[in-house]
Structures are given as C-alpha cells and as structure tokens.
Design an enzyme around this catalytic site. Sequence first.
Site, mmCIF file in Angstrom:
data_model
loop_
_atom_site.group_PDB
_atom_site.id
_atom_site.type_symbol
_atom_site.label_atom_id
_atom_site.label_comp_id
_atom_site.label_asym_id
_atom_site.label_seq_id
_atom_site.Cartn_x
_atom_site.Cartn_y
_atom_site.Cartn_z
ATOM 1 N N HIS A 274 36.419 -39.433 13.590
ATOM 2 C CA HIS A 274 36.836 -38.130 14.433
ATOM 3 C C HIS A 274 35.838 -37.615 15.540
ATOM 4 C CE1 HIS A 274 39.502 -34.941 15.742
ATOM 5 N NE2 HIS A 274 39.771 -34.498 14.565
ATOM 6 N N HIS A 313 41.847 -45.438 19.896
ATOM 7 C CA HIS A 313 42.452 -43.954 19.643
ATOM 8 C C HIS A 313 43.750 -44.392 19.084
ATOM 9 C CE1 HIS A 313 43.652 -39.938 20.318
ATOM 10 N NE2 HIS A 313 42.189 -39.484 20.420
ATOM 11 N N ASP A 369 34.464 -39.690 23.207
ATOM 12 C CA ASP A 369 33.195 -39.552 22.445
ATOM 13 C C ASP A 369 32.135 -40.787 23.279
ATOM 14 O OD1 ASP A 369 33.777 -37.619 20.624
ATOM 15 O OD2 ASP A 369 34.799 -39.023 19.476
HETATM 16 N N1 CMC Z 1 36.149 -51.249 17.175
HETATM 17 C C1 CMC Z 1 36.707 -52.666 16.756
HETATM 18 N N2 CMC Z 1 37.841 -52.450 16.499
HETATM 19 C C2 CMC Z 1 38.701 -51.523 16.322
HETATM 20 C C3 CMC Z 1 38.285 -50.304 16.667
HETATM 21 C C4 CMC Z 1 36.834 -50.150 17.494
HETATM 22 N N3 CMC Z 1 36.294 -48.919 17.629
HETATM 23 N N4 CMC Z 1 38.983 -49.273 16.674
HETATM 24 C C5 CMC Z 1 40.445 -49.945 16.164
HETATM 25 N N5 CMC Z 1 39.952 -51.381 16.019
HETATM 26 C C6 CMC Z 1 40.867 -52.514 15.651
HETATM 27 C C7 CMC Z 1 41.097 -52.358 14.133
HETATM 28 O O1 CMC Z 1 40.071 -53.115 13.372
HETATM 29 C C8 CMC Z 1 42.345 -53.121 13.976
HETATM 30 O O2 CMC Z 1 42.252 -54.355 14.010
HETATM 31 P P1 CMC Z 1 43.248 -55.413 13.438
HETATM 32 O O3 CMC Z 1 44.741 -55.048 14.062
HETATM 33 O O4 CMC Z 1 42.748 -56.700 13.523
HETATM 34 O O5 CMC Z 1 43.125 -54.860 11.965
HETATM 35 C C9 CMC Z 1 43.139 -52.324 15.254
HETATM 36 O O6 CMC Z 1 42.203 -52.072 16.268
HETATM 37 C C10 CMC Z 1 43.700 -51.150 15.031
HETATM 38 O O7 CMC Z 1 42.967 -50.298 14.427
HETATM 39 P P2 CMC Z 1 43.434 -49.029 13.357
HETATM 40 O O8 CMC Z 1 42.304 -48.720 12.546
HETATM 41 O O9 CMC Z 1 44.556 -49.303 12.833
HETATM 42 O O10 CMC Z 1 43.874 -47.775 14.437
HETATM 43 P P3 CMC Z 1 43.947 -46.250 14.189
HETATM 44 O O11 CMC Z 1 44.826 -45.732 15.138
HETATM 45 O O12 CMC Z 1 44.265 -46.118 12.791
HETATM 46 O O13 CMC Z 1 42.358 -45.677 14.395
HETATM 47 C C11 CMC Z 1 40.623 -44.903 15.499
HETATM 48 C C12 CMC Z 1 41.991 -45.062 15.468
HETATM 49 C C13 CMC Z 1 39.922 -43.693 16.631
HETATM 50 C C14 CMC Z 1 40.120 -44.074 14.006
HETATM 51 C C15 CMC Z 1 39.757 -45.947 15.659
HETATM 52 O O14 CMC Z 1 40.012 -46.725 16.740
HETATM 53 C C16 CMC Z 1 37.986 -46.103 15.451
HETATM 54 O O15 CMC Z 1 37.816 -45.927 14.242
HETATM 55 N N6 CMC Z 1 37.526 -45.905 16.541
HETATM 56 C C17 CMC Z 1 35.998 -45.589 16.341
HETATM 57 C C18 CMC Z 1 35.668 -44.301 16.341
HETATM 58 C C19 CMC Z 1 35.960 -43.357 17.303
HETATM 59 O O16 CMC Z 1 35.466 -43.652 18.313
HETATM 60 N N7 CMC Z 1 36.719 -42.286 17.033
HETATM 61 C C20 CMC Z 1 36.814 -41.177 17.760
HETATM 62 C C21 CMC Z 1 38.342 -40.838 18.157
HETATM 63 S S1 CMC Z 1 38.490 -39.938 19.794
HETATM 64 C C22 CMC Z 1 37.907 -38.469 19.361
HETATM 65 C C23 CMC Z 1 38.888 -37.789 18.434
HETATM 66 O O17 CMC Z 1 39.896 -37.460 18.897
HETATM 67 O O18 CMC Z 1 38.326 -37.201 17.254
#
Ligand code: CMC
Length: 434
Positions: A274, A313, A369
């Site tokens: 986050h 996201h 971010d």
């Molecule tokens: N790098 C590589 N792969 C990713 C990433 C990433 N940053 N984010 C998602 N994926 C992949 C994930 O492995 C999954 O792949 P698969 O379908 O093959 O298993 C797919 O994309 C969907 O990911 P998810 O975890 O189901 O997506 P989510 O909606 O649960 O997670 C997130 C959203 C923001 C937590 C995630 O994208 C992430 O961990 N990003 C990196 C951390 C980040 O930058 N966070 C800041 C968010 S913006 C500021 C805020 O609002 O806080």
Amino acid sequence: MPDSLTVTDNRTGKTYEFPISYGTYSDNGACIRALDLRKIKGTEEDFGLLTYDPAFQNTASCKSAITFIDGDKGILQYRGYGIDELAEKSTFLEVAFLILNGELPSPDELEKWVWNVTHHTLIHENIKKFIDGFHYDAHPMGMLISTVAALSTFYPDSRSVTDSDNRRRQIHRLIAKLPTISAFIYRHMIGRNYVYPDNDLSYTGNFLAMMFSLTGRAYRPDPVLERVLDVLFILHADHEQNCSTSAMRGVASSQADPYVSLAAAAAALYGPLHGGANEQVLRMLQEIGSKDHIPDYVKRAKAGEFRLMGFGHRVYKNYDPRARILKSMASEVFEVTGRNPLLDIALELERIALEDDYFVSRKLYPNVDFYSGIIYQAMGFPVDMFPVLFAIPRTAGWLAQWEEMMMDEDQRIARPRQIYIGPEERSFVEVGNR
Ligand code: CMC
C-alpha cells in the site's frame, strides 16, 4: 426491462428477484444488497446464502460521495472534480475542504478553514518527550502511528464521536498536527532541534520549514518545491475504499476516537503493498542500479521472484492518472534540485514493462508510487519518510470518510461473516488420553 436480478436456487427450484440499484453512473456501481441473498435458503433452518469475497474484491462496503475512480478508463475525481484540474488549479487545503464538505469553499470559508488548520499546528510539549524516547533509527511510520494513537490520550474529548462539532474540532487538529509530528519525527532521527510551526507559511511551506530549517537562519521554502509538494498532497488526499481507508472506517465503526482510528489507518498504509510501496520503489531502483540490469530484473519479476514495486493496482487497469501527473512534474522539480539519475532507470523500466506481454496482459501500469519517490528524494526527503509523506495528505481523506460514515444511517459496527471450514463438533479428550 426491470432493474432487478432473478436468481434460481437449483437446490430447491425456488426463484428470487432482487432489486438492482445504482450509483451516480449506471455503468459503474450497479449492485444488489448482499443481505437480500440471505433470503435464499436450502432448507427452512438454513442461515441463508452468504457471498465469499476474500479481500473484498467485489463488495461495496459503503455508499460514498467523496471519490470516484473508473479504473478501466484511468479516471480519478474528488467530489466530481477531475484530479488533473484540481492538481493544476487548486491547493491542498482547498481540496481537503472540498473532500470534507462536498463543495469548494467560498473565499470566506477558505479563509476560516485555513486559519483553523494553521492555528492547530502546535503539539503538546509532552509529545516531544515520548518522540525523544524512540531509537534514532526507528522507522518514522512506527513513530507516526504511535504518536497519532497517543494524541487520543491528550484529547479525551475526542471520544464524543457522535457530536458533529466535536468531530470538526478533531478534524482541524489532525490535519494541522500531522505535519508537525512528522517533521519532529524526522528531526529526532537526524538529531536536530525541533522547529516549531510558522503560521505565516503555507501548509506545505511550513512543513518544509519544520523539516529542513537550520538554526539561526531564516528558512524560506523554494516556491516551486512548495507548490510541487502541495500537488503531491492533492494527488494523495483520498482514494476511496482502499486498505487504509477501510481500516479507518472499520475501527471507527466501533465508535473508537479518531486518533486511534487514524493510527490504525496509518498502520495499514505502512505495508509495502500500500503506502509503503513508494519507499520500496526507490530501493528497487537503487538495487537495479543501471539501465543494463533492467531486462534481467524484469525477467525475475515475471518469474515471480518479486513484484515490480510501483506497478499494478487493484482498481486501475489503466495508467494511474496520478502517476501521469507526477511523471510530467518531475522535470519541474529537477530544474530546482538537479536531475535524479534514478529517473532514467524508472523511465526505461516503464518502457520495457509496458512493451512486455506479462504486464500488458495483466494490465499492470505504473501507479502513484512509481514516480513520487524519485521526486521526494530529489527534494531531500529520506526514503524512510516517503510513507509519512503519503499519510499527511491522506489524513484529509481518512477523516472525510470517517465523517461520511458517522452520518450514514446504513452503517453499523463493521463485522464481516466467515465460512467456517474447521472440524465439526467433537468431545474434549483429557491430556493424558491424547
Ligand atoms: N509486479 C509483477 N507482477 C504483478 C505485480 C507487480 N507489481 N502486481 C500484480 N502482479 C501480477 C500478479 O502476480 C498476478 O499474476 P498472476 O495472475 O499470474 O498470478 C496478477 O498480476 C494480479 O495480481 P494480484 O496480486 O491478484 O492483484 P491485486 O489487485 O491483488 O494487487 C497490488 C494489487 C497493488 C497489491 C499489486 O499490483 C502489487 O503488489 N503491486 C506492487 C505494490 C505497489 O506498487 N503497491 C502500491 C499500490 S498504489 C498506492 C496505493 O493505493 O497504496
């Protein structure tokens, strides 16, 4: 065609009809009431049907008039105003007023609001004493969360959460004091004297002064950096029902006071998935070190070794509009501070990722971010402080969401259901017989 949903339960053959209601936009926010599903029962004794939704991926926990996001189109609006227009024409305190009150302030309202925030910036002297008690290398988010929670003990009147005048007083206090506490925490980390608020400066100008002034020299913030920080604060002011806002609403739904509730929200923000992501982005860019290393780094992210921080996201499946604004602002900052070499790595990383099918097919774009950390670093903020810089403006959003929840007659104490998957009832066996 009626706005309703017809469901047939194949266990019983019974058919049910539930009304569908909408938010402001008919293509975004169509929903049924989850409690209606309780009417669907396999037998008369059944509890009724639940929805299973870990991480609330498809559950609206509230109706809200504050922030609208269309993640597919990359749209973000506060109270109907587009984020681009607010970033260009408004100020953080004006936006905070808008978020909290629903409308932009009149000139008189703005003057009064700014006066109120400005005149609540001082903190009790005892707060300095326990900031002093933290280790110099304690993470500033840990110190911030604890200090905000401790404010609850200084303002016991804040427990009267059903009194709207009282809530307003706590809102002034929290928005005013967050920069002071944050700057004091930073000064403690670097072993410098605490600098008291200067009421003649703007919200962000005063924060920069409390962070960076040196004893014996008048500090006047650079107007470009003061404005850039103000825009950064506008971009971070609210983002509807994310992890930290849900924590704010969840904790405050028990009628806990706003200080402990906001501390809980800040704790949720601290996590690397986050608000802690801005800090992780910087560490990632430093680890990559040079543009040549990017292809290998991306390969490892695709193999699932780690995630590209600042990418992806839950809601945006398009370019995060806040990241676009920040990317375009970076050059303005670097004209004052000198170019941050990490920008070249970030730009190349973005280019390579956005051409890669792994990221394209999963709709993973840079989020807010990705570029904020590069700007904060160029402005002289240490990496550890980045999540704190997120928490200061988000305080306005958390409080607006709190206020909205307190006024919402649909809301009660937050209490999700579960699907029990443990053992069926069984008899206790004495320890010697096991
Ligand atoms: N790098 C590589 N792969 C990713 C990433 C990433 N940053 N984010 C998602 N994926 C992949 C994930 O492995 C999954 O792949 P698969 O379908 O093959 O298993 C797919 O994309 C969907 O990911 P998810 O975890 O189901 O997506 P989510 O909606 O649960 O997670 C997130 C959203 C923001 C937590 C995630 O994208 C992430 O961990 N990003 C990196 C951390 C980040 O930058 N966070 C800041 C968010 S913006 C500021 C805020 O609002 O806080």
